[in-house]
Design a protein around this motif. Structure first.
Motif, PDB file in Angstrom:
ATOM      1  N   ASP A 265       0.810  -1.429   0.041  1.00 56.01           N
ATOM      2  CA  ASP A 265      -0.110   0.410   0.205  1.00 56.01           C
ATOM      3  C   ASP A 265       0.973   1.418   0.417  1.00 56.01           C
ATOM      4  O   ASP A 265       1.869   1.521   1.295  1.00 56.01           O
ATOM      5  CB  ASP A 265      -0.697   0.461   1.732  1.00 56.01           C
ATOM      6  CG  ASP A 265      -1.988   0.839   1.571  1.00 56.01           C
ATOM      7  OD1 ASP A 265      -2.311   1.135   0.137  1.00 56.01           O
ATOM      8  OD2 ASP A 265      -2.851   1.294   2.580  1.00 56.01           O
TER       9      ASP A 265
ATOM     10  N   PRO B   4       1.778  -1.547   4.857  1.00 59.14           N
ATOM     11  CA  PRO B   4       2.123  -0.433   4.190  1.00 59.14           C
ATOM     12  C   PRO B   4       3.668   0.241   3.688  1.00 59.14           C
ATOM     13  O   PRO B   4       4.737  -0.897   4.628  1.00 59.14           O
ATOM     14  CB  PRO B   4       2.213   0.659   5.588  1.00 59.14           C
ATOM     15  CG  PRO B   4       1.316  -0.327   5.973  1.00 59.14           C
ATOM     16  CD  PRO B   4       1.660  -1.760   5.896  1.00 59.14           C
TER      17      PRO B   4
ATOM     18  N   ASN C 268      10.381  -0.443   4.578  1.00 61.60           N
ATOM     19  CA  ASN C 268       9.566  -0.734   6.000  1.00 61.60           C
ATOM     20  C   ASN C 268      10.399  -2.475   5.896  1.00 61.60           C
ATOM     21  O   ASN C 268       9.640  -3.552   5.438  1.00 61.60           O
ATOM     22  CB  ASN C 268       8.380  -1.612   5.566  1.00 61.60           C
ATOM     23  CG  ASN C 268       7.416  -1.844   7.323  1.00 61.60           C
ATOM     24  OD1 ASN C 268       7.797  -2.326   7.598  1.00 61.60           O
ATOM     25  ND2 ASN C 268       5.784  -1.588   6.396  1.00 61.60           N
TER      26      ASN C 268
END
Length: 208
Positions: free
Chosen positions: A134, A186, A191
């Motif tokens: 996302d 995300p 990440n």
């Protein structure tokens, strides 16, 4: 006794959401498992098979018609049966352009990444775990313009292709597929926590 099927991980998201980057980081995190990665783009259709006057009209990279699903599914089934494959397969643009063939051995972990992969129901059903990356649409557009203009130095052409192929197809064929994901990740920034969590999950699925 047949060998256990591998963990088949899907990584999907919009154009320039970081799918390849995430797949590479995950592969490094579980390097001891010797994962293999299949990139959906290697299974794009061979548009040169179309007459020249029709080729530009049908050419796409963001509609499901872009993918040679038969070839991709055949390879996924082979890897699930612990059989090696040879990429790129015939009938793809990569093969038509003369990309050198490479034998890919079976593995305990098979990563499939691409922006259309969950569109095919049969492929979805074969997957053990499905991720959707996302990223804010504006960020993805900026990444894409920088990437495409950097390749050929022509921002105008990059914008024209985005308007013609990405804008009408993304909301119809890519974005709705997030509903099939087991995990929304995300990925606006690197990440690493998500990478480590997915790696831990894969190890648990394998019992390692």
């Amino acid at each position: 006794m047949s060998p256990a099927p591998p963990v088949l991980l899907g990584i999907m998201g919009g154009s320039c959401s970081g799918k390849t980057t995430f797949a590479r980081a995950l592969s490094e995190e579980i390097a001891d498992l010797q994962p293999i990665t299949l990139n959906q783009d290697a299974y794009f259709q061979d548009w040169s098979a179309y007459p020249e006057d029709e080729r530009e009209r049908v050419r796409t990279a963001n509609h499901p018609n872009a993918v040679n699903w038969d070839a991709l599914l055949k390879h996924i089934r082979s890897l699930s049966a612990r059989e090696e494959i040879v990429v790129p397969p015939p009938g793809t643009g990569a093969a038509a352009r003369g990309r050198p063939q490479e034998t890919v051995a079976a593995s305990d972990v098979v990563i499939v990444e691409g922006h259309l992969i969950y569109h095919d129901e049969e492929l979805r059903d074969l997957m053990t775990l499905k991720l959707f990356l996302d990223v804010d649409p504006h960020e993805r557009v900026l990444r894409r313009m920088m990437r495409d203009a950097g390749r050929n130095g022509d921002l105008e052409t990059a914008v024209a292709w985005y308007r013609r192929d990405v804008i009408p197809n993304y909301p119809t064929y890519t974005e709705p597929c997030r509903k099939y994901a087991d995990l929304i990740v995300p990925y606006f920034h690197d990440n690493q926590l998500a990478v480590r969590l997915v790696a831990t999950g894969i190890r648990e699925l394998l019992g390692s």
